[in-house]
Design a protein around this motif. Structure first.
Motif, PDB file in Angstrom:
ATOM      1  N   GLU A  87       0.956  -1.206  -0.014  1.00 52.19           N
ATOM      2  CA  GLU A  87       0.084   0.009   0.090  1.00 52.19           C
ATOM      3  C   GLU A  87       1.008   1.189  -0.001  1.00 52.19           C
ATOM      4  O   GLU A  87       0.528   2.191  -0.724  1.00 52.19           O
ATOM      5  N   ARG A  88       1.947   1.255   0.816  1.00 54.07           N
ATOM      6  CA  ARG A  88       2.929   2.424   0.891  1.00 54.07           C
ATOM      7  C   ARG A  88       3.578   2.724  -0.293  1.00 54.07           C
ATOM      8  O   ARG A  88       3.704   3.868  -0.848  1.00 54.07           O
ATOM      9  N   LEU A  89       4.018   1.517  -0.773  1.00 51.51           N
ATOM     10  CA  LEU A  89       4.750   1.850  -2.254  1.00 51.51           C
ATOM     11  C   LEU A  89       3.909   2.380  -3.336  1.00 51.51           C
ATOM     12  O   LEU A  89       4.351   2.881  -4.328  1.00 51.51           O
ATOM     13  N   ASN A  90       2.752   1.704  -3.491  1.00 49.94           N
ATOM     14  CA  ASN A  90       1.805   2.199  -4.686  1.00 49.94           C
ATOM     15  C   ASN A  90       1.532   3.625  -4.229  1.00 49.94           C
ATOM     16  O   ASN A  90       1.508   4.426  -5.292  1.00 49.94           O
ATOM     17  N   ALA A  91       1.458   4.242  -2.891  1.00 48.83           N
ATOM     18  CA  ALA A  91       1.079   5.789  -2.835  1.00 48.83           C
ATOM     19  C   ALA A  91       2.535   6.387  -3.180  1.00 48.83           C
ATOM     20  O   ALA A  91       2.157   7.503  -3.728  1.00 48.83           O
ATOM     21  N   ALA A  92       3.485   5.950  -2.743  1.00 48.02           N
ATOM     22  CA  ALA A  92       4.758   6.520  -3.076  1.00 48.02           C
ATOM     23  C   ALA A  92       5.128   6.684  -4.512  1.00 48.02           C
ATOM     24  O   ALA A  92       5.742   7.768  -5.081  1.00 48.02           O
ATOM     25  N   VAL A  93       4.936   5.431  -5.250  1.00 47.93           N
ATOM     26  CA  VAL A  93       5.127   5.550  -6.527  1.00 47.93           C
ATOM     27  C   VAL A  93       4.487   6.356  -7.516  1.00 47.93           C
ATOM     28  O   VAL A  93       4.981   7.278  -8.242  1.00 47.93           O
ATOM     29  N   GLY A  94       3.139   6.138  -7.458  1.00 48.70           N
ATOM     30  CA  GLY A  94       2.266   6.972  -8.015  1.00 48.70           C
ATOM     31  C   GLY A  94       2.194   6.314  -9.564  1.00 48.70           C
ATOM     32  O   GLY A  94       2.953   5.622 -10.094  1.00 48.70           O
ATOM     33  N   GLU A  95       1.318   7.333 -10.403  1.00 48.59           N
ATOM     34  CA  GLU A  95       1.532   7.062 -11.836  1.00 48.59           C
ATOM     35  C   GLU A  95       2.466   8.053 -12.495  1.00 48.59           C
ATOM     36  O   GLU A  95       2.324   9.160 -11.832  1.00 48.59           O
ATOM     37  N   PRO A  96       2.890   7.606 -13.591  1.00 44.22           N
ATOM     38  CA  PRO A  96       2.670   6.354 -14.472  1.00 44.22           C
ATOM     39  C   PRO A  96       3.593   5.033 -14.093  1.00 44.22           C
ATOM     40  O   PRO A  96       3.545   4.240 -14.683  1.00 44.22           O
ATOM     41  N   GLY A  97       4.236   5.286 -13.093  1.00 44.68           N
ATOM     42  CA  GLY A  97       5.156   4.186 -12.686  1.00 44.68           C
ATOM     43  C   GLY A  97       4.089   3.171 -12.088  1.00 44.68           C
ATOM     44  O   GLY A  97       2.851   2.991 -11.992  1.00 44.68           O
ATOM     45  N   THR A  98       4.759   1.909 -11.742  1.00 52.42           N
ATOM     46  CA  THR A  98       4.056   0.618 -11.418  1.00 52.42           C
ATOM     47  C   THR A  98       4.861  -0.201 -10.336  1.00 52.42           C
ATOM     48  O   THR A  98       6.047   0.029 -10.045  1.00 52.42           O
ATOM     49  N   VAL A  99       4.179  -0.687  -9.326  1.00 55.26           N
ATOM     50  CA  VAL A  99       4.638  -1.675  -8.239  1.00 55.26           C
ATOM     51  C   VAL A  99       4.333  -2.936  -8.433  1.00 55.26           C
ATOM     52  O   VAL A  99       3.101  -3.120  -8.826  1.00 55.26           O
ATOM     53  N   ALA A 100       5.098  -3.823  -8.281  1.00 54.12           N
ATOM     54  CA  ALA A 100       4.782  -5.484  -8.292  1.00 54.12           C
ATOM     55  C   ALA A 100       5.395  -6.163  -7.083  1.00 54.12           C
ATOM     56  O   ALA A 100       6.382  -5.742  -6.602  1.00 54.12           O
ATOM     57  N   ARG A 101       4.616  -7.385  -6.925  1.00 48.37           N
ATOM     58  CA  ARG A 101       5.369  -8.267  -5.996  1.00 48.37           C
ATOM     59  C   ARG A 101       5.949  -9.396  -6.773  1.00 48.37           C
ATOM     60  O   ARG A 101       4.942 -10.159  -7.314  1.00 48.37           O
ATOM     61  N   ILE A 102       7.296  -9.589  -6.775  1.00 44.85           N
ATOM     62  CA  ILE A 102       7.828 -10.399  -7.706  1.00 44.85           C
ATOM     63  C   ILE A 102       8.158 -11.960  -7.076  1.00 44.85           C
ATOM     64  O   ILE A 102       8.504 -13.054  -7.789  1.00 44.85           O
ATOM     65  N   SER A 103       8.381 -11.941  -6.031  1.00 43.09           N
ATOM     66  CA  SER A 103       8.566 -13.134  -5.056  1.00 43.09           C
ATOM     67  C   SER A 103       8.152 -13.060  -3.656  1.00 43.09           C
ATOM     68  O   SER A 103       7.254 -12.089  -3.374  1.00 43.09           O
ATOM     69  N   ALA A 104       8.364 -13.785  -2.710  1.00 46.11           N
ATOM     70  CA  ALA A 104       7.762 -13.911  -1.504  1.00 46.11           C
ATOM     71  C   ALA A 104       7.909 -12.619  -0.718  1.00 46.11           C
ATOM     72  O   ALA A 104       6.851 -12.245  -0.198  1.00 46.11           O
ATOM     73  N   ASP A 105       9.129 -12.001  -0.833  1.00 48.86           N
ATOM     74  CA  ASP A 105       9.313 -10.769   0.030  1.00 48.86           C
ATOM     75  C   ASP A 105      10.017  -9.788  -0.867  1.00 48.86           C
ATOM     76  O   ASP A 105      10.967  -8.801  -0.084  1.00 48.86           O
ATOM     77  N   ARG A 106       9.927  -9.979  -2.113  1.00 51.26           N
ATOM     78  CA  ARG A 106      10.579  -8.881  -2.950  1.00 51.26           C
ATOM     79  C   ARG A 106       9.623  -8.200  -3.732  1.00 51.26           C
ATOM     80  O   ARG A 106       8.572  -8.736  -4.401  1.00 51.26           O
ATOM     81  N   PHE A 107       9.698  -6.655  -3.919  1.00 51.68           N
ATOM     82  CA  PHE A 107       9.047  -5.941  -4.643  1.00 51.68           C
ATOM     83  C   PHE A 107       9.771  -5.311  -5.955  1.00 51.68           C
ATOM     84  O   PHE A 107      10.944  -4.997  -5.757  1.00 51.68           O
ATOM     85  N   ALA A 108       8.970  -5.200  -6.978  1.00 52.82           N
ATOM     86  CA  ALA A 108       9.700  -4.340  -7.910  1.00 52.82           C
ATOM     87  C   ALA A 108       8.984  -3.241  -8.343  1.00 52.82           C
ATOM     88  O   ALA A 108       7.930  -3.052  -8.346  1.00 52.82           O
ATOM     89  N   VAL A 109       9.830  -2.264  -8.588  1.00 50.12           N
ATOM     90  CA  VAL A 109       9.219  -0.729  -9.146  1.00 50.12           C
ATOM     91  C   VAL A 109       9.573  -0.343 -10.428  1.00 50.12           C
ATOM     92  O   VAL A 109      10.833  -0.532 -10.675  1.00 50.12           O
TER      93      VAL A 109
END
Length: 622
Positions: free
Chosen positions: A513-535
């Motif tokens: 939730e915080r990552l989504n709010a911080a990155v905003g558009e047009p960027g994107t946030v994904a969870r690519i494994s158990a405890d790793r996120f990609a932006v």
């Protein structure tokens, strides 16, 4: 032997005669005429009475004047009392015209003067013939009476109403008692007005039946099926048939007919028709279920098939709103349907809109059937139903994973249509629709999980790849880069091991939730494994801008402690950065390089590291 049953038997003649010679003369005339005679002569009252009882004559020949106080008229009275049908002929020499007339009035058959014995044989023959004719008439009348009695008994035992009317004038001639049982009206009404049966004909059938009856009065056969409405409101089906009868001149005289109550037969026919429609509807809906890929088309097809194949007047489907707890109609078919969009039946029993059939079926997750809308206390708005011509309804809850998802409601213009077999088929149909909804939900879930993370709702690695490609293609010529950042919350495994996986999952959702709010558009946030996120960050004008976004937006957002299950958690994060197009043009290459940079960051203790060394140098110079 009785000559009435055997004409060849001897003629038994009783002679009331005090002169034997006169009696013999009479008998001689009979023998001359070839009569086979058995005779007995008497001359007293006692002997005469005994002969009437024991001799049982076929013919009595009597003198008029006898000795003592006994005479022919007294004998006639005794004979008529004992044997009223036996011919009694006076053969006398003293009877005058006046006495002869008196004797005939008292019942004598005829008279012959003794000096004219040549007339005795014709008189006897005529008397015996008349006796035989009377006996034949009486026998015919007895047989007719017996036949009539049998017919009356047969007709009375029939459950069909037998009737007969004269045509001109129109008058009731006969009606069996079955009429009262079928029509619920008295027979006297029919005899008063032969058209009284027409008054009970159902309004929808009356014009057709009246026209058929008019043609029958003109000589056409009468054969028609129609409904009647009895005084108690019950509707019955009648098959009425009549045959025109003409007189000798060919003119219409009367119509004889029979009316049969075929309500049971019609109900069975209608039941078979309804069941055929039910099976056709179930088959068509199952075919639609196989083709259905979304709920809206499934709902529209189900309502259309229920009306088109099932013969229902109206069908609508509502979906239960989890927030309002109301079933909102989403599809409907049939007429009238103008009120359907305004319906909002509730699942909550304490609300007025939740006390009807729809709310009850949703709460109990059990199908509900009403065969008489007007009298069933479970139905609210009975007046509205009556205005629209609805007489029966079915409420079928749609249950997915043991929870009420929605409802399908079917309205019938006919009452009493739901028997056990129809109920079973409709419940089966509701189960099939519920299964299809469950299948669609699972298919959507599978489609969702193919591109999204089930825990956080973020795109997964597959969707992130596609998004990176789209973002790279969206860059304008003057925009230099796209940054792929891989983030790793440190010591996340310790959270799972010490505080439990539920806390770990809650933390991941909070991070997302915080990552989504911080990155905003047009960027994107994904969870690519158990405890790793990609932006993915776009557009980025070099390492300095990337570092600024990392420090001022992403790390700043994640530096605040997380409140999870009543605990305050601090989660430090490491990051590795790869930049398009310098570090790679393919999403897989960029992720691989970002992961490599993340590894170096974790090894060096830096908060973030760029894959390209020169990028790190530029940031360091800053």
């Amino acid at each position: 032997m009785d000559r009435s049953t055997n004409p060849a038997a001897p003629l038994r003649v009783l002679l009331l005669e005090d002169m034997p010679a006169d009696a013999e003369l009479t008998l001689r005339e009979l023998r001359k005429a070839q009569f086979d005679v058995v005779s007995q002569r008497v001359d007293t009252r006692d002997a005469f009475e005994r002969a009437l009882k024991k001799f049982r004559p076929d013919l009595i020949l009597s003198d008029f004047s006898l000795p003592d106080s006994f005479d022919g008229l007294a004998a006639l009275e005794l004979a008529r009392s004992a044997l009223p049908d036996i011919p009694y002929i006076f053969v006398s020499g003293t009877i005058g015209e006046d006495r002869a007339v008196e004797a005939m009035k008292r019942g004598a058959t005829d008279y012959v003067l003794k000096d004219r014995l040549n007339r005795v044989i014709p008189v006897i023959r005529r008397a015996l013939e008349e006796c035989r004719e009377r006996e034949a008439r009486r026998s015919a009348e007895r047989e007719l009476g017996e036949t009539r009695s049998r017919l009356d008994s047969i007709v009375a035992s029939l459950s069909d109403a037998v009737w007969s009317v004269s045509v001109e004038p129109l008058r009731g001639l006969f009606l069996s008692r079955a009429f009262e049982a079928i029509w619920g009206r008295s027979m006297s009404e029919f005899y008063t007005d032969p058209n009284v049966w027409l008054q009970s004909v159902h309004p929808d059938d009356r014009e057709r039946v009246t026209e058929t009856w008019r043609q029958s009065l003109g000589g056409a056969p009468f054969d028609v099926m129609y409904r009647i409405v009895r005084g108690d409101g019950e509707t019955r089906w009648i098959h009425d048939r009549g045959t025109p009868i003409r007189d000798a001149a060919g003119k219409m005289a009367r119509i004889d007919g029979i009316a049969r109550d075929i309500t049971g037969q019609k109900q069975q026919e209608l039941r078979i028709l309804r069941l055929s429609r039910m099976h056709a509807m179930l088959s068509a809906i199952n075919t639609a279920l196989v083709r259905a890929t979304d709920r809206d088309s499934l709902f529209r097809d189900a309502c259309r098939i229920a009306v088109g194949h099932g013969g229902f007047a109206l069908a609508w489907i509502g979906v239960l709103d989890a927030k309002t707890q109301e079933a909102r109609p989403v599809a409907w078919e049939g007429r009238p349907a103008d009120f359907v969009p305004r319906l909002r039946p509730s699942i909550r029993a304490e609300l007025p809109t939740g006390r009807g059939t729809t709310g009850t079926a949703l709460r109990e997750r059990k199908a509900l059937f009403v065969n008489d809308v007007a009298s069933d206390p479970r139905v609210t708005g009975a007046v509205l139903h009556a205005e629209h011509g609805f007489r029966a309804l079915a409420v079928l809850p749609l249950v997915v994973e043991a929870a009420a998802y929605g409802v399908m409601k079917l309205y019938s213009a006919d009452g009493g249509v739901f028997d056990q077999e129809e109920i079973k088929l409709l419940e089966e149909m509701a189960g099939d629709i519920s299964f299809a909804l469950d299948h669609i939900a699972k298919s959507e879930r599978l489609d969702y999980l193919a591109y999204y993370d089930g825990l956080t709702g973020l795109p997964n690695r597959n969707l992130f790849h596609e998004q990176v490609v789209q973002l790279s293609h969206s860059l304008a010529p003057d925009e230099q880069g796209l940054a792929v950042v891989m983030l790793d919350p440190e010591r996340f495994r310790n959270v799972n091991e010490t505080l439990g996986m539920a806390t770990g999952d809650a933390l991941l959702r909070a991070l997302a939730e915080r990552l989504n709010a911080a990155v905003g558009e047009p960027g994107t946030v994904a969870r690519i494994s158990a405890d790793r996120f990609a932006v993915a960050l776009v557009p980025m004008q070099g390492a300095t801008e990337i570092a600024h976004v990392l420090e001022q937006r992403i790390f700043a957002a994640l530096s605040e402690p997380f409140q999870i299950s009543g605990r305050e958690l601090h989660v430090p994060v490491k990051a590795g950065v790869a930049v398009y197009p310098g570090d790679g043009r393919e999403p897989g290459t960029l992720l691989l390089h970002a992961e490599s940079a993340l590894t170096r960051a974790k090894q060096s203790g830096e908060r973030y590291v760029f894959y390209a060394p020169q990028m790190n140098a530029r940031v360091a110079e800053r």
